[in-house]
Write a protein that holds these residues in place. Structure first.
Motif, PDB file in Angstrom:
ATOM      1  N   TRP A   1       0.842  -1.199   0.000  1.00  0.00           N
ATOM      2  CA  TRP A   1       0.000   0.000   0.000  1.00  0.00           C
ATOM      3  C   TRP A   1       0.876   1.248   0.000  1.00  0.00           C
ATOM      4  N   PHE A   2       0.494   2.228  -0.802  1.00  0.00           N
ATOM      5  CA  PHE A   2       1.173   3.522  -0.749  1.00  0.00           C
ATOM      6  C   PHE A   2       0.172   4.580  -0.310  1.00  0.00           C
ATOM      7  N   GLU A   3       0.688   5.615   0.366  1.00  0.00           N
ATOM      8  CA  GLU A   3      -0.159   6.598   1.025  1.00  0.00           C
ATOM      9  C   GLU A   3      -0.497   7.803   0.159  1.00  0.00           C
ATOM     10  N   THR A   4       0.240   8.022  -0.933  1.00  0.00           N
ATOM     11  CA  THR A   4       0.006   9.179  -1.786  1.00  0.00           C
ATOM     12  C   THR A   4       0.245   8.791  -3.242  1.00  0.00           C
ATOM     13  N   VAL A   5      -0.307   9.589  -4.147  1.00  0.00           N
ATOM     14  CA  VAL A   5      -0.040   9.383  -5.571  1.00  0.00           C
ATOM     15  C   VAL A   5       1.430   9.660  -5.860  1.00  0.00           C
ATOM     16  N   HIS A   6       2.014  10.607  -5.127  1.00  0.00           N
ATOM     17  CA  HIS A   6       3.445  10.881  -5.302  1.00  0.00           C
ATOM     18  C   HIS A   6       4.276   9.642  -4.986  1.00  0.00           C
ATOM     19  N   GLU A   7       3.878   8.899  -3.955  1.00  0.00           N
ATOM     20  CA  GLU A   7       4.597   7.672  -3.625  1.00  0.00           C
ATOM     21  C   GLU A   7       4.407   6.627  -4.713  1.00  0.00           C
ATOM     22  N   ALA A   8       3.213   6.567  -5.300  1.00  0.00           N
ATOM     23  CA  ALA A   8       3.005   5.656  -6.439  1.00  0.00           C
ATOM     24  C   ALA A   8       3.962   6.012  -7.571  1.00  0.00           C
ATOM     25  N   GLN A   9       4.114   7.310  -7.830  1.00  0.00           N
ATOM     26  CA  GLN A   9       5.035   7.747  -8.880  1.00  0.00           C
ATOM     27  C   GLN A   9       6.465   7.332  -8.544  1.00  0.00           C
ATOM     28  N   ARG A  10       6.872   7.511  -7.291  1.00  0.00           N
ATOM     29  CA  ARG A  10       8.230   7.155  -6.885  1.00  0.00           C
ATOM     30  C   ARG A  10       8.484   5.667  -7.076  1.00  0.00           C
ATOM     31  N   ARG A  11       7.515   4.856  -6.675  1.00  0.00           N
ATOM     32  CA  ARG A  11       7.686   3.407  -6.811  1.00  0.00           C
ATOM     33  C   ARG A  11       7.677   2.987  -8.279  1.00  0.00           C
ATOM     34  N   ALA A  12       6.814   3.625  -9.071  1.00  0.00           N
ATOM     35  CA  ALA A  12       6.792   3.311 -10.499  1.00  0.00           C
ATOM     36  C   ALA A  12       8.145   3.633 -11.132  1.00  0.00           C
ATOM     37  N   LYS A  13       8.735   4.755 -10.732  1.00  0.00           N
ATOM     38  CA  LYS A  13      10.041   5.135 -11.271  1.00  0.00           C
ATOM     39  C   LYS A  13      11.100   4.107 -10.907  1.00  0.00           C
ATOM     40  N   GLN A  14      11.053   3.593  -9.683  1.00  0.00           N
ATOM     41  CA  GLN A  14      12.027   2.585  -9.259  1.00  0.00           C
ATOM     42  C   GLN A  14      11.807   1.246  -9.949  1.00  0.00           C
ATOM     43  N   HIS A  15      10.552   0.944 -10.258  1.00  0.00           N
ATOM     44  CA  HIS A  15      10.202  -0.370 -10.785  1.00  0.00           C
ATOM     45  C   HIS A  15      10.337  -0.475 -12.297  1.00  0.00           C
TER      46      HIS A  15
END
Length: 398
Positions: free
Chosen positions: A11-25
């Motif tokens: 689970w991620f808490e913000t859309v910004h965190e989703a973006q960060r994880r997408a960038k890493q993945h």
């Protein structure tokens, strides 16, 4: 050892965190395609930054214990005022648009499916019965109508005609070079990017075999035929004269059902959409991928909604990252919003569950804002809930 660094807490808490994880993945080229804008990225940035200039004017007494978030768009009942905006060929996840459709269905909302989607519309409508099919003006009238009728036969509930696009010379701002097809030559070139993203690579291995992303667009041809490559279709699109209002009125009359014109930023164009009998319009600049230097959509939304909001459903597309952004758009007259990059980052971060995660974050953010404003329903929101700086809104056309 798990290849997923977030396996214990997906689970991620913000859309910004989703973006960060997408960038890493995601491989660099894949991620870059999700953040690119046109030219200098002026409109792309303004789409997001303009929301921060709007402030809330809350009541602190009389908070409502239960709050209503539901609405309807083009005849479809939605439990929250957020739907999926159509985006093109996706190499973000092996299940692509089908995963997104499942996520939207799990949260009860609608999805726009792109003309340039990587999955046939029949596969998408099979998992979500609230699908609107998006049309680019590509090919002859007969070919366009054939695609629309195929979508209707597959169960599409409405049609979205996209008009907010300019064919830019050179690459978009920040956009990677996308291969014509994922052949051996392309795989060799992309191998270094993919090698450092093992979790992404593993998702494409099924049954011991590697599935190669398909960059064809199956919804541009009759069902069962192999569609052209993305760039083949793009070339045909570039060589098709852009539609006139008469063309859009012709298609609207041929399509017996809800009909949206996407790409409106001027009041006079909004009036034309009403004149041709459109059900809805989307205030949109293609997420900053159109003519750079145009205002953020939230800046032009209010004047459009004030003028035609009683005659047509008005939606907003562009820059939505939080539930508070949605509430600000609703307070300025939008019926609902459409999201693009936000759900693609969720898809890149955690597949279908990541898209559901994004929708849940927006729903919770909307509910929290209603509580803070002491509003019982999204339908009670008005300009009085906002502090709008002088000069913020822009009335284009008349």
């Amino acid at each position: 050892m798990s290849l997923n660094p977030w396996a214990r807490n997906p689970w991620f808490e913000t859309v910004h965190e989703a973006q960060r994880r997408a960038k890493q993945h995601l491989p660099k080229s894949v991620y870059s395609s999700l953040v690119a804008g046109t030219q200098a990225g002026v409109t792309l940035d303004d789409n997001m930054n303009a929301f921060s200039q709007l402030r809330f004017s809350p009541h602190v007494v009389g908070v409502q214990p239960d709050r209503e978030l539901s609405t309807s768009v083009m005849g479809q009942e939605l439990p929250l005022p957020v739907m999926i905006s159509p985006t093109g060929v996706q190499a973000v996840d092996p299940d692509g648009e089908v995963a997104v459709a499942r996520a939207a269905a799990a949260r009860g909302t609608a999805m726009g499916l792109s003309n340039f989607a990587s999955r046939p519309i029949e596969e998408v409508t099979a998992v979500n019965d609230k699908i609107f099919f998006q049309i680019y003006w590509l090919g002859s009238r007969e070919e366009i109508l054939e695609r629309a009728m195929r979508a209707k036969d597959a169960g599409a509930k409405g049609l979205i005609t996209t008009t907010d696009w300019v064919f830019n010379i050179g690459r978009d701002w920040g956009s990677p070079e996308i291969p014509e097809s994922v052949n051996l030559k392309a795989l060799v070139r992309l191998a270094p990017e993919i090698a450092v993203k093992p979790r992404y690579a593993m998702k494409w291995i099924r049954g011991g075999k590697v599935e190669i992303p398909d960059l064809t667009v199956p919804n541009l041809v009759p069902r069962g035929q192999r569609g052209p490559t993305f760039f083949g279709a793009y070339g045909q699109w570039m060589n098709t004269p852009p539609p006139t209002w008469e063309d859009l009125e012709w298609l609207r009359n041929k399509w017996d059902g809800p009909f949206m014109v996407k790409g409106i930023s001027r009041v006079d164009d909004a009036k034309r959409a009403v004149d041709i009998g459109a059900t809805a319009l989307s205030v949109s600049n293609h997420g900053g991928n159109n003519l750079d230097g145009t205002p953020a959509t939230i800046r032009v939304l209010g004047p459009i909604a004030d003028t035609v909001g009683n005659d047509i459903e008005v939606l907003l597309d562009g820059g939505i990252r939080r539930g508070s952004d949605v509430v600000k758009a609703l307070a300025l007259g939008a019926r609902a919003v459409m999201i693009g990059r936000a759900y693609l980052w969720g898809l890149g971060a955690n597949g279908q569950a990541g898209v559901e995660n994004v929708l849940d974050l927006l729903r919770m953010g909307i509910d929290e804002c209603l509580m803070g404003l002491s509003r019982k329903s999204i339908h009670e929101l008005t300009r009085d809930d906002l502090i709008i700086p002088d000069g913020f809104e822009m009335r284009l056309g008349d």
